[in-house]
Design an enzyme around this catalytic site. Sequence first.
Site, PDB file in Angstrom:
ATOM      1  N   CYS A 280       0.796  -1.226   0.000  1.00 32.15           N
ATOM      2  CA  CYS A 280       0.000   0.000   0.000  1.00 32.15           C
ATOM      3  C   CYS A 280       0.826   1.272   0.000  1.00 32.15           C
ATOM      4  O   CYS A 280       1.957   1.308   0.455  1.00 32.15           O
ATOM      5  CB  CYS A 280      -0.896   0.058   1.231  1.00 32.15           C
TER       6      CYS A 280
ATOM      7  N   GLY B 243       1.525   0.239  -5.071  1.00 31.35           N
ATOM      8  CA  GLY B 243       0.357  -0.604  -5.265  1.00 31.35           C
ATOM      9  C   GLY B 243      -0.349  -0.248  -6.551  1.00 31.35           C
ATOM     10  O   GLY B 243      -0.700   0.912  -6.763  1.00 31.35           O
TER      11      GLY B 243
ATOM     12  N   ASN C  73      -1.197   1.026   5.478  1.00 33.40           N
ATOM     13  CA  ASN C  73      -0.041   0.408   4.837  1.00 33.40           C
ATOM     14  C   ASN C  73       0.633  -0.484   5.869  1.00 33.40           C
ATOM     15  O   ASN C  73       1.013  -0.018   6.936  1.00 33.40           O
ATOM     16  CB  ASN C  73       0.936   1.478   4.341  1.00 33.40           C
ATOM     17  N   GLY C  74       0.767  -1.772   5.560  1.00 31.34           N
ATOM     18  CA  GLY C  74       1.401  -2.692   6.480  1.00 31.34           C
ATOM     19  C   GLY C  74       0.594  -3.965   6.622  1.00 31.34           C
ATOM     20  O   GLY C  74      -0.247  -4.292   5.782  1.00 31.34           O
TER      21      GLY C  74
END
Length: 501
Positions: free
Chosen positions: A33, A59, A134-135
Amino acid sequence: MTQRLDEVAELQGEKLRGPGYLRYGDDRLREECGVFGIFGHRDAAAITALGLHALQHRGQEACGIVSYDGQQFHSERRMGLVGDNFSRASVIDRLKGHMAIGHNRYSTCGDAVLRNVQPLFADIDTGGFAVAHNGNLTNALTLRQELISTGAICQSTSDTEVILHLLSRSTKRRIVERFVEAIRQIEGAYALVGLTNDMMIGARDPIGIRPLVLGKLGSAYVLASETCALDMVGAEFIREVENGEVVVITESGVESHRPFPMRPARPCIFEYIYFARPDSVIAGRTVYDIRKQMGVQLAHEAPADVDVIVPIPDSGVPAAIGFAQEAGVPFELGIIRNHYVGRTFIAPEQQIRTLGVKLKHSANASVIRGKRIVLVDDSVVRGTTSKKIVQLMYEAGAREVHMRIASPPITHPDYYGIDTPDKVDLLAANKDLEGMRHFLGADSLAFLSVDGIYRAVGLDGRDARAPQFTDHCFTGEYPTPLTDQSGHAVPRQLSLLAEVG
């Protein structure tokens, strides 16, 4: 974020695509992301679209924007690239408001469906809340099962949805307190951007595995995964959001909260090696400069008696430049990349499917023929693409082909948002150096050492007692609990539904 929440649906998705479906580039690492948000600008949605465009490398399968106009939230979530979905004025005009957040997504196979596209949104008793992540949460399966057992209804296979449920169930009065209570229950890696009726929130996990920066555009504040997104929209870089920090942006300005005990930061080393855009700045240095230094270190550690240095484009270019400059050997573009081939390709004929790497890479025979060459790349995952490129060099007339990799061997999978294969599919986890060289077909093979990576970013080496980066893919030392992995949690509820994206 990584989608590890529905193995059955993943298999169903593969069947739906059929036998002619290929993903070229699957021998590369993929991060899940990019996030972007802006608060206090009349063109919030348009600027968010530009910011996502700058973060497109993080992404490419889906993108989304949520905005708020003071009365109502507006959402546009689409499959595909930012430019294909958010370049029309009619779309941006629907995203009214002076604040917005956005998200770029890459998913693993079988999870590229609209219900997983972010930002996710929920209406709770304090108002609306949208979140982009994100992650990857390493206890998401465990939390999800606990939530479902007490009546929660999950609509996606995204670990991010767990955050919304935790937020909704909090009994705290203020939304910031609810947010803090929610993130105290999650483990793993996250950079979050949230949007409420009157504020934007940003947060990084306690050791800062995933990146997040703060900027300013006029009087508006911006949050983004990388500084290149700030550059794209003309925003001024203020600082990095620190590990374990929660920033709250309102009409009054920026507040900083520290809900976790102070810990040393351990950002992901792969931001330097591969994920971040070369023109982004991390800790005061451009990623491009650091990647060149990785090439310099590699030339020190693994010199080769050759005629020309050839990068594997595009990710190997900066390291190859550094290697060539340090070694005093000419740098040449011996491989030309076709940038107009997508990540997927429908090929009904087996003969066409076997073209493989040639769809993306062509040999520049005039600088290769009769030469001893060093191929420089950033990493080797499965090794299948590297093997084909070595063969391509020999077919173009190279006399010798040596491979130099500007990172250590990848021996362990990732659980923090990098789409790595299982250990059984990692080349370096299953073969020694000679076995890898033989598999790739190269005359010699060498990797940059772990200490070499640390020296490239300006340190003396890796501190084994307190590692300065998250580097488990090389060392096997995971910096957080892997609750879902150790507990063998397997989701079952959503296997009943498979969507075609």
